[in-house]
Design a protein around this motif. Structure first.
Motif, PDB file in Angstrom:
ATOM      1  N   LEU A 159       0.807  -1.228   0.000  1.00  0.00           N
ATOM      2  CA  LEU A 159       0.000   0.000   0.000  1.00  0.00           C
ATOM      3  C   LEU A 159       0.834   1.268   0.000  1.00  0.00           C
ATOM      4  O   LEU A 159       0.511   2.246   0.673  1.00  0.00           O
ATOM      5  CB  LEU A 159      -0.981  -0.008   1.178  1.00  0.00           C
ATOM      6  N   ARG A 160       1.876   1.274  -0.806  1.00  0.00           N
ATOM      7  CA  ARG A 160       2.664   2.490  -0.977  1.00  0.00           C
ATOM      8  C   ARG A 160       2.214   3.214  -2.248  1.00  0.00           C
ATOM      9  O   ARG A 160       2.306   2.685  -3.341  1.00  0.00           O
ATOM     10  CB  ARG A 160       4.145   2.170  -1.108  1.00  0.00           C
ATOM     11  N   GLY A 161       1.735   4.442  -2.129  1.00  0.00           N
ATOM     12  CA  GLY A 161       1.370   5.247  -3.280  1.00  0.00           C
ATOM     13  C   GLY A 161       0.435   4.509  -4.224  1.00  0.00           C
ATOM     14  O   GLY A 161      -0.485   3.810  -3.816  1.00  0.00           O
ATOM     15  N   ALA A 162       0.699   4.645  -5.528  1.00  0.00           N
ATOM     16  CA  ALA A 162      -0.097   3.927  -6.525  1.00  0.00           C
ATOM     17  C   ALA A 162       0.235   2.446  -6.551  1.00  0.00           C
ATOM     18  O   ALA A 162      -0.577   1.622  -6.964  1.00  0.00           O
ATOM     19  CB  ALA A 162       0.130   4.533  -7.912  1.00  0.00           C
ATOM     20  N   GLY A 163       1.435   2.105  -6.092  1.00  0.00           N
ATOM     21  CA  GLY A 163       1.859   0.714  -6.077  1.00  0.00           C
ATOM     22  C   GLY A 163       3.323   0.611  -5.719  1.00  0.00           C
ATOM     23  O   GLY A 163       4.121   1.515  -5.996  1.00  0.00           O
ATOM     24  N   SER A 164       3.698  -0.486  -5.097  1.00  0.00           N
ATOM     25  CA  SER A 164       5.076  -0.696  -4.651  1.00  0.00           C
ATOM     26  C   SER A 164       5.927  -1.415  -5.682  1.00  0.00           C
ATOM     27  O   SER A 164       7.153  -1.437  -5.574  1.00  0.00           O
ATOM     28  CB  SER A 164       5.078  -1.515  -3.355  1.00  0.00           C
ATOM     29  N   GLY A 165       5.283  -2.034  -6.678  1.00  0.00           N
ATOM     30  CA  GLY A 165       6.018  -2.860  -7.624  1.00  0.00           C
ATOM     31  C   GLY A 165       6.531  -4.150  -7.010  1.00  0.00           C
ATOM     32  O   GLY A 165       7.272  -4.882  -7.654  1.00  0.00           O
ATOM     33  N   TYR A 166       6.183  -4.398  -5.740  1.00  0.00           N
ATOM     34  CA  TYR A 166       6.688  -5.574  -5.021  1.00  0.00           C
ATOM     35  C   TYR A 166       8.216  -5.564  -5.015  1.00  0.00           C
ATOM     36  O   TYR A 166       8.866  -6.596  -5.168  1.00  0.00           O
ATOM     37  CB  TYR A 166       6.135  -6.867  -5.625  1.00  0.00           C
TER      38      TYR A 166
ATOM     39  N   THR B  28       7.081  -6.024 -17.938  1.00  0.00           N
ATOM     40  CA  THR B  28       8.273  -6.824 -17.687  1.00  0.00           C
ATOM     41  C   THR B  28       9.425  -6.010 -17.106  1.00  0.00           C
ATOM     42  O   THR B  28      10.452  -6.560 -16.736  1.00  0.00           O
ATOM     43  CB  THR B  28       8.730  -7.523 -18.983  1.00  0.00           C
ATOM     44  N   HIS B  29       9.243  -4.697 -17.028  1.00  0.00           N
ATOM     45  CA  HIS B  29      10.175  -3.783 -16.362  1.00  0.00           C
ATOM     46  C   HIS B  29       9.359  -2.564 -15.945  1.00  0.00           C
ATOM     47  O   HIS B  29       8.524  -2.088 -16.728  1.00  0.00           O
ATOM     48  CB  HIS B  29      11.307  -3.383 -17.309  1.00  0.00           C
ATOM     49  N   PRO B  30       9.589  -2.018 -14.740  1.00  0.00           N
ATOM     50  CA  PRO B  30       8.784  -0.868 -14.312  1.00  0.00           C
ATOM     51  C   PRO B  30       8.891   0.345 -15.221  1.00  0.00           C
ATOM     52  O   PRO B  30       7.986   1.182 -15.246  1.00  0.00           O
ATOM     53  CB  PRO B  30       9.344  -0.559 -12.912  1.00  0.00           C
ATOM     54  N   ASN B  31       9.981   0.459 -15.992  1.00  0.00           N
ATOM     55  CA  ASN B  31      10.122   1.632 -16.848  1.00  0.00           C
ATOM     56  C   ASN B  31       9.142   1.646 -18.010  1.00  0.00           C
ATOM     57  O   ASN B  31       9.091   2.609 -18.778  1.00  0.00           O
ATOM     58  CB  ASN B  31      11.566   1.788 -17.350  1.00  0.00           C
ATOM     59  N   GLN B  32       8.345   0.585 -18.138  1.00  0.00           N
ATOM     60  CA  GLN B  32       7.276   0.562 -19.142  1.00  0.00           C
ATOM     61  C   GLN B  32       6.005   1.240 -18.637  1.00  0.00           C
ATOM     62  O   GLN B  32       5.007   1.299 -19.359  1.00  0.00           O
ATOM     63  CB  GLN B  32       6.971  -0.899 -19.526  1.00  0.00           C
ATOM     64  N   THR B  33       6.051   1.756 -17.415  1.00  0.00           N
ATOM     65  CA  THR B  33       4.857   2.313 -16.778  1.00  0.00           C
ATOM     66  C   THR B  33       5.152   3.653 -16.128  1.00  0.00           C
ATOM     67  O   THR B  33       6.310   4.025 -15.900  1.00  0.00           O
ATOM     68  CB  THR B  33       4.332   1.359 -15.680  1.00  0.00           C
ATOM     69  N   ARG B  34       4.095   4.385 -15.787  1.00  0.00           N
ATOM     70  CA  ARG B  34       4.231   5.638 -15.043  1.00  0.00           C
ATOM     71  C   ARG B  34       4.669   5.381 -13.605  1.00  0.00           C
ATOM     72  O   ARG B  34       5.134   6.293 -12.909  1.00  0.00           O
ATOM     73  CB  ARG B  34       2.910   6.390 -15.063  1.00  0.00           C
ATOM     74  N   LEU B  35       4.524   4.152 -13.137  1.00  0.00           N
ATOM     75  CA  LEU B  35       4.931   3.797 -11.775  1.00  0.00           C
ATOM     76  C   LEU B  35       6.415   4.032 -11.561  1.00  0.00           C
ATOM     77  O   LEU B  35       6.856   4.372 -10.462  1.00  0.00           O
ATOM     78  CB  LEU B  35       4.583   2.323 -11.521  1.00  0.00           C
ATOM     79  N   TYR B  36       7.208   3.868 -12.614  1.00  0.00           N
ATOM     80  CA  TYR B  36       8.670   3.919 -12.489  1.00  0.00           C
ATOM     81  C   TYR B  36       9.145   5.258 -11.935  1.00  0.00           C
ATOM     82  O   TYR B  36      10.010   5.305 -11.052  1.00  0.00           O
ATOM     83  CB  TYR B  36       9.305   3.651 -13.847  1.00  0.00           C
ATOM     84  N   ALA B  37       8.588   6.352 -12.446  1.00  0.00           N
ATOM     85  CA  ALA B  37       8.998   7.676 -11.983  1.00  0.00           C
ATOM     86  C   ALA B  37       8.715   7.857 -10.498  1.00  0.00           C
ATOM     87  O   ALA B  37       9.431   8.597  -9.799  1.00  0.00           O
ATOM     88  CB  ALA B  37       8.278   8.753 -12.790  1.00  0.00           C
ATOM     89  N   ASP B  38       7.709   7.166  -9.994  1.00  0.00           N
ATOM     90  CA  ASP B  38       7.308   7.301  -8.596  1.00  0.00           C
ATOM     91  C   ASP B  38       8.210   6.506  -7.658  1.00  0.00           C
ATOM     92  O   ASP B  38       8.398   6.885  -6.504  1.00  0.00           O
ATOM     93  CB  ASP B  38       5.854   6.838  -8.451  1.00  0.00           C
ATOM     94  N   ILE B  39       8.785   5.413  -8.145  1.00  0.00           N
ATOM     95  CA  ILE B  39       9.557   4.531  -7.258  1.00  0.00           C
ATOM     96  C   ILE B  39      11.059   4.594  -7.478  1.00  0.00           C
ATOM     97  O   ILE B  39      11.817   4.146  -6.618  1.00  0.00           O
ATOM     98  CB  ILE B  39       9.109   3.055  -7.402  1.00  0.00           C
ATOM     99  N   VAL B  40      11.512   5.166  -8.597  1.00  0.00           N
ATOM    100  CA  VAL B  40      12.925   5.056  -8.949  1.00  0.00           C
ATOM    101  C   VAL B  40      13.835   5.674  -7.893  1.00  0.00           C
ATOM    102  O   VAL B  40      14.928   5.150  -7.621  1.00  0.00           O
ATOM    103  CB  VAL B  40      13.189   5.663 -10.348  1.00  0.00           C
TER     104      VAL B  40
END
Length: 266
Positions: free
Chosen positions: A97-104, A170-182
Motif C-alpha cells: 500500500l505504498r502510493g499507486a503501487g510498490s512494484g513488489y 516486464t520492467h517498471p520503466n514501461q509504466t508511469r509507476l517507475y517515476a514514482d519509485i525510482v
C-alpha cells in the motif's frame, strides 16, 4: 515450503464468505500492518499440505481486489467442486500500500519484496492448518502483480513451484509507476528490475512458467518480446495471446488458466 521460518507477529482475523481477512505486523514493512485476504477450501475438500497460491494485484489495488473485483474465490471453489482442480489455498495480499503501487520491490519506505516472499507466506502458513512444510508455493498476478509474480518467482526460483502472469509489464520503466519509485530503490541495479535477468540467471532451477496477455492490452508488445527473448535463450515457458484488454473481465476469465496450470504442477 519447509525452508520458510516462522515470523514473530501479532494479528487479527475475520472470516466471511469462505474468505479470511488477516492483518498482521510485518517486519519487512518496518512493523507496520499488512493485509491479506485468504481463500480456504471447505473442510470436506481439505487435507494437509495443500498447495498455496499467492495472487498479486495491480496498481491502485489492495488485498480485496482479486476477490471483490475478480471473484477469484468463487472461480476457485467452482473449479474445485467440479473436480477440475484439486483443493488449494489462495492468499491475496496487499502490495504494501505504498502510493499507486510498490512494484513488489525493495524500497526505502519498505521492503515490499520481502513482505511478499517472506512475511506473507510465513504468516499464512502459521495460521492456515491445511498448509504445512510440504505445501508447494505458486506465484501469480495481474499487471503490476504479474510483474511481481514473474520477478519474484524467478528470483526465488528455489522456493517456488510455478509462476503465472496476466497482462504483466516486464520492467517498471514501461509504466508511469517507475517515476514514482525510482528514487526509492535501495541500490537495486536496473538490470535486476528486468524479469528476463532473473529468468536467465536462474534458468537451471526456474519453475514452470506461463504468462498471457490480451491482444488489445497496452502491455502486449513487452509480453511478446519476453516470449521471443525466452525462446532465443532456450528457456521453456508457455505464452498465450487472447482477445481482450487490460480489464477485470479478461483477468477473471483467464484466472482459470492459472489455476489449471498450477493444478498440473501440484
Amino acid at each position: 515450503m519447509g525452508d520458510y521460518q516462522n515470523i514473530e507477529t501479532s494479528f487479527s482475523r475475520l472470516e466471511h464468505d469462505r474468505l479470511r481477512f488477516l492483518t498482521f505486523n510485518s517486519p519487512a514493512l518496518g512493523g507496520d500492518r499488512g493485509d491479506v485476504t485468504i481463500f480456504i477450501p471447505p473442510l470436506e475438500l481439505q487435507s494437509r499440505n495443500l498447495p498455496l497460491i499467492v495472487l498479486l494485484h495491480g496498481v491502485y489495488g489492495s488485498h480485496w481486489s482479486w476477490a471483490f473485483n475478480g471473484g477469484a474465490h468463487r472461480t476457485a471453489l467452482e473449479m474445485m467442486q467440479s473436480g477440475a482442480i484439486r483443493p488449494m489455498v489462495i492468499a491475496m495480499p496487499s502490495d504494501g500500500l505504498r502510493g499507486a503501487g510498490s512494484g513488489y520491490l525493495p524500497l526505502r519506505s519498505g521492503d515490499f519484496e520481502r513482505w511478499i516472499i517472506k512475511d506473507v507466506v510465513s504468516c499464512v502458513v502459521q495460521v492456515v492448518r491445511a498448509l504445512g512444510p510440504e505445501s508447494k508455493l505458486f506465484l501469480a498476478g495481474l499487471s503490476m502483480g504479474g510483474y511481481g509474480a514473474l520477478r519474484l518467482g524467478s528470483k526465488y526460483a528455489q522456493r517456488v513451484s510455478g509462476i503465472s502472469a496476466h497482462s504483466a509489464f516486464t520492467h517498471p520503466n514501461q509504466t508511469r509507476l517507475y517515476a514514482d519509485i525510482v528514487t526509492e530503490l535501495q541500490d537495486v541495479p536496473n538490470e535486476e528490475l528486468d524479469v528476463l535477468h532473473w529468468m536467465k540467471r536462474n534458468r537451471d532451477i526456474l519453475p514452470p512458467l506461463r504468462f498471457d496477455c490480451g491482444r488489445e492490452d497496452q502491455f502486449i508488445e513487452p509480453n511478446r518480446k519476453l516470449h521471443h527473448d525466452l525462446q532465443a535463450a532456450g528457456i521453456p515457458h508457455v505464452f498465450s495471446e487472447f482477445d481482450g484488454g487490460h480489464s477485470w473481465a479478461y483477468w477473471e476469465q483467464h484466472l482459470r488458466d492459472t489455476l489449471a496450470f498450477f493444478d498440473r504442477l501440484a
